[in-house]
Design a protein around this motif. Structure first.
Motif, mmCIF file in Angstrom:
data_model
loop_
_atom_site.group_PDB
_atom_site.id
_atom_site.type_symbol
_atom_site.label_atom_id
_atom_site.label_comp_id
_atom_site.label_asym_id
_atom_site.label_seq_id
_atom_site.Cartn_x
_atom_site.Cartn_y
_atom_site.Cartn_z
ATOM 1 N N HIS A 78 0.844 -1.181 0.000
ATOM 2 C CA HIS A 78 0.000 0.000 0.000
ATOM 3 C C HIS A 78 0.886 1.239 0.000
ATOM 4 C CE1 HIS A 78 -3.445 -2.500 0.953
ATOM 5 N NE2 HIS A 78 -2.754 -3.047 1.932
ATOM 6 N N MET A 79 0.562 2.195 -0.836
ATOM 7 C CA MET A 79 1.265 3.474 -0.828
ATOM 8 C C MET A 79 0.327 4.504 -0.226
ATOM 9 S SD MET A 79 3.954 5.383 -1.531
ATOM 10 C CE MET A 79 5.022 4.913 -2.872
ATOM 11 N N TYR A 80 0.782 5.108 0.867
ATOM 12 C CA TYR A 80 -0.002 6.134 1.535
ATOM 13 C C TYR A 80 0.542 7.498 1.144
ATOM 14 C CZ TYR A 80 -1.875 2.353 4.357
ATOM 15 O OH TYR A 80 -2.499 1.215 4.756
ATOM 16 N N SER A 81 -0.336 8.430 0.915
ATOM 17 C CA SER A 81 0.083 9.750 0.472
ATOM 18 C C SER A 81 0.618 10.612 1.610
ATOM 19 C CB SER A 81 -1.078 10.475 -0.212
ATOM 20 O OG SER A 81 -2.155 10.606 0.693
ATOM 21 N N SER A 82 0.449 10.144 2.837
ATOM 22 C CA SER A 82 0.897 10.907 3.993
ATOM 23 C C SER A 82 1.279 9.950 5.109
ATOM 24 C CB SER A 82 -0.234 11.828 4.462
ATOM 25 O OG SER A 82 0.101 12.423 5.682
ATOM 26 N N ASN A 83 2.275 10.341 5.886
ATOM 27 C CA ASN A 83 2.705 9.503 7.003
ATOM 28 C C ASN A 83 1.650 9.415 8.108
ATOM 29 O OD1 ASN A 83 3.963 12.318 7.283
ATOM 30 N ND2 ASN A 83 3.890 11.597 9.385
ATOM 31 N N ASN A 84 0.684 10.324 8.155
ATOM 32 C CA ASN A 84 -0.304 10.268 9.223
ATOM 33 C C ASN A 84 -1.385 9.216 8.962
ATOM 34 O OD1 ASN A 84 -1.867 11.544 7.313
ATOM 35 N ND2 ASN A 84 -2.171 13.415 8.483
ATOM 36 N N LEU A 85 -1.252 8.455 7.886
ATOM 37 C CA LEU A 85 -2.189 7.376 7.621
ATOM 38 C C LEU A 85 -1.713 6.047 8.217
ATOM 39 C CD1 LEU A 85 -3.117 8.274 3.950
ATOM 40 C CD2 LEU A 85 -4.461 8.683 5.996
ATOM 41 N N VAL A 86 -0.465 5.989 8.677
ATOM 42 C CA VAL A 86 -0.006 4.785 9.367
ATOM 43 C C VAL A 86 -0.704 4.745 10.720
ATOM 44 C CG1 VAL A 86 2.197 4.662 8.151
ATOM 45 C CG2 VAL A 86 2.066 5.893 10.298
ATOM 46 N N ASN A 87 -0.814 3.561 11.305
ATOM 47 C CA ASN A 87 -1.747 3.412 12.420
ATOM 48 C C ASN A 87 -1.204 3.645 13.823
ATOM 49 O OD1 ASN A 87 -0.259 1.114 12.392
ATOM 50 N ND2 ASN A 87 -1.959 -0.294 12.168
ATOM 51 N N THR A 88 0.011 4.113 13.984
ATOM 52 C CA THR A 88 0.474 4.428 15.331
ATOM 53 C C THR A 88 1.207 5.770 15.343
ATOM 54 O OG1 THR A 88 2.649 3.368 15.165
ATOM 55 C CG2 THR A 88 0.799 1.962 15.848
ATOM 56 N N LYS A 89 1.016 6.498 16.407
ATOM 57 C CA LYS A 89 1.661 7.804 16.553
ATOM 58 C C LYS A 89 3.181 7.651 16.637
ATOM 59 C CE LYS A 89 1.049 12.229 16.913
ATOM 60 N NZ LYS A 89 0.681 12.966 15.714
ATOM 61 N N LYS A 90 3.648 6.598 17.324
ATOM 62 C CA LYS A 90 5.091 6.371 17.449
ATOM 63 C C LYS A 90 5.724 6.174 16.073
ATOM 64 C CE LYS A 90 8.582 3.471 19.528
ATOM 65 N NZ LYS A 90 8.970 2.122 19.742
ATOM 66 N N LEU A 91 5.096 5.336 15.244
ATOM 67 C CA LEU A 91 5.619 5.101 13.899
ATOM 68 C C LEU A 91 5.566 6.383 13.073
ATOM 69 C CD1 LEU A 91 6.783 3.219 11.798
ATOM 70 C CD2 LEU A 91 4.466 2.383 11.333
ATOM 71 N N GLU A 92 4.495 7.118 13.179
ATOM 72 C CA GLU A 92 4.370 8.385 12.462
ATOM 73 C C GLU A 92 5.506 9.332 12.851
ATOM 74 O OE1 GLU A 92 1.329 12.169 12.210
ATOM 75 O OE2 GLU A 92 0.487 10.219 12.720
ATOM 76 N N ASN A 93 5.807 9.430 14.136
ATOM 77 C CA ASN A 93 6.896 10.289 14.607
ATOM 78 C C ASN A 93 8.251 9.817 14.091
ATOM 79 O OD1 ASN A 93 5.155 12.003 15.945
ATOM 80 N ND2 ASN A 93 5.360 10.944 17.898
ATOM 81 N N GLU A 94 8.458 8.504 14.031
ATOM 82 C CA GLU A 94 9.715 7.956 13.496
ATOM 83 C C GLU A 94 9.876 8.325 12.021
ATOM 84 O OE1 GLU A 94 9.786 3.747 14.198
ATOM 85 O OE2 GLU A 94 9.727 3.990 16.375
ATOM 86 N N ILE A 95 8.788 8.218 11.270
ATOM 87 C CA ILE A 95 8.819 8.554 9.847
ATOM 88 C C ILE A 95 9.138 10.038 9.659
ATOM 89 C CG2 ILE A 95 7.397 8.766 7.769
ATOM 90 C CD1 ILE A 95 5.914 6.208 8.772
ATOM 91 N N ILE A 96 8.483 10.895 10.423
ATOM 92 C CA ILE A 96 8.725 12.334 10.327
ATOM 93 C C ILE A 96 10.181 12.650 10.656
ATOM 94 C CG2 ILE A 96 8.223 14.570 11.403
ATOM 95 C CD1 ILE A 96 5.299 13.572 11.688
ATOM 96 N N SER A 97 10.705 12.047 11.714
ATOM 97 C CA SER A 97 12.084 12.296 12.126
ATOM 98 C C SER A 97 13.074 11.877 11.040
ATOM 99 C CB SER A 97 12.362 11.543 13.427
ATOM 100 O OG SER A 97 13.700 11.685 13.796
ATOM 101 N N SER A 98 12.881 10.687 10.494
ATOM 102 C CA SER A 98 13.770 10.195 9.446
ATOM 103 C C SER A 98 13.677 11.056 8.195
ATOM 104 C CB SER A 98 13.431 8.741 9.115
ATOM 105 O OG SER A 98 14.224 8.289 8.059
ATOM 106 N N SER A 99 12.468 11.388 7.810
ATOM 107 C CA SER A 99 12.237 12.184 6.611
ATOM 108 C C SER A 99 12.845 13.575 6.736
ATOM 109 C CB SER A 99 10.729 12.282 6.353
ATOM 110 O OG SER A 99 10.469 13.119 5.285
ATOM 111 N N LYS A 100 12.701 14.156 7.901
ATOM 112 C CA LYS A 100 13.244 15.492 8.132
ATOM 113 C C LYS A 100 14.778 15.463 8.084
ATOM 114 C CE LYS A 100 11.994 19.545 10.603
ATOM 115 N NZ LYS A 100 11.284 20.172 11.659
ATOM 116 N N ALA A 101 15.371 14.430 8.686
ATOM 117 C CA ALA A 101 16.830 14.319 8.694
ATOM 118 C C ALA A 101 17.387 14.046 7.292
ATOM 119 C CB ALA A 101 17.260 13.198 9.648
#
Length: 146
Positions: A1-24
């Motif tokens: 599945h390709m999600y258009s946004s990281n906030n569609l994944v089902n956990t806040k922790k995972l969403e935060n990890e994605i944001i952190s990695s993407s930002k870095a």
């Protein structure tokens, strides 16, 4: 599945990890996220990969004893795993009650500057011109009866 946004994944922790990695990696807050299940061709390729097998062999006793181990870096050195997941993280490494080993392999798909391979140079050029979009990739792995 390709999600258009990281906030569609089902956990806040995972969403935060994605944001952190993407930002870095690319200074993006809302990357697309590709989720692949444990039956995907890339999951099967990872399981057969020599670098992944080395990781399993080095950690087998700790996993069996503790039922889980901390997240680990993995560097794939050749083939499709190198091209798509060169420097990835293995996360959520757990042995379930039925003896199945589960985990996620995660990476931010992008081409860092200064690649030396022809494929890397082409990828970097397409990325810089906007023809290739970066995304976060999560591959579920399941090894039955570990």
């Amino acid at each position: 599945h390709m999600y258009s946004s990281n906030n569609l994944v089902n956990t806040k922790k995972l969403e935060n990890e994605i944001i952190s990695s993407s930002k870095a990696e690319c200074n993006k807050k809302e990357p697309k996220v590709l989720l692949l299940n444990d039956n995907s061709s890339l999951a099967k390729t990872i399981i057969k990969d020599n670098d992944f097998q080395k990781f399993l062999n080095e950690n087998k006793d700790k996993i069996k004893k503790n039922k889980s181990i901390p997240d680990q870096n993995i560097v794939f050195s050749k083939g499709d795993t190198y091209n798509s997941l060169h420097g990835a993280m293995i996360k959520n490494i757990k042995l379930d009650k039925d003896g199945n080993l589960t985990m996620r392999v995660e990476d931010y798909y992008n081409f860092n500057p200064g690649r030396t391979s022809a494929r890397g140079k082409v990828g970097e050029r397409f990325q810089n011109t906007g023809e290739l979009e970066n995304f976060y990739i999560i591959i579920s792995i399941k090894i039955p009866h570990f």
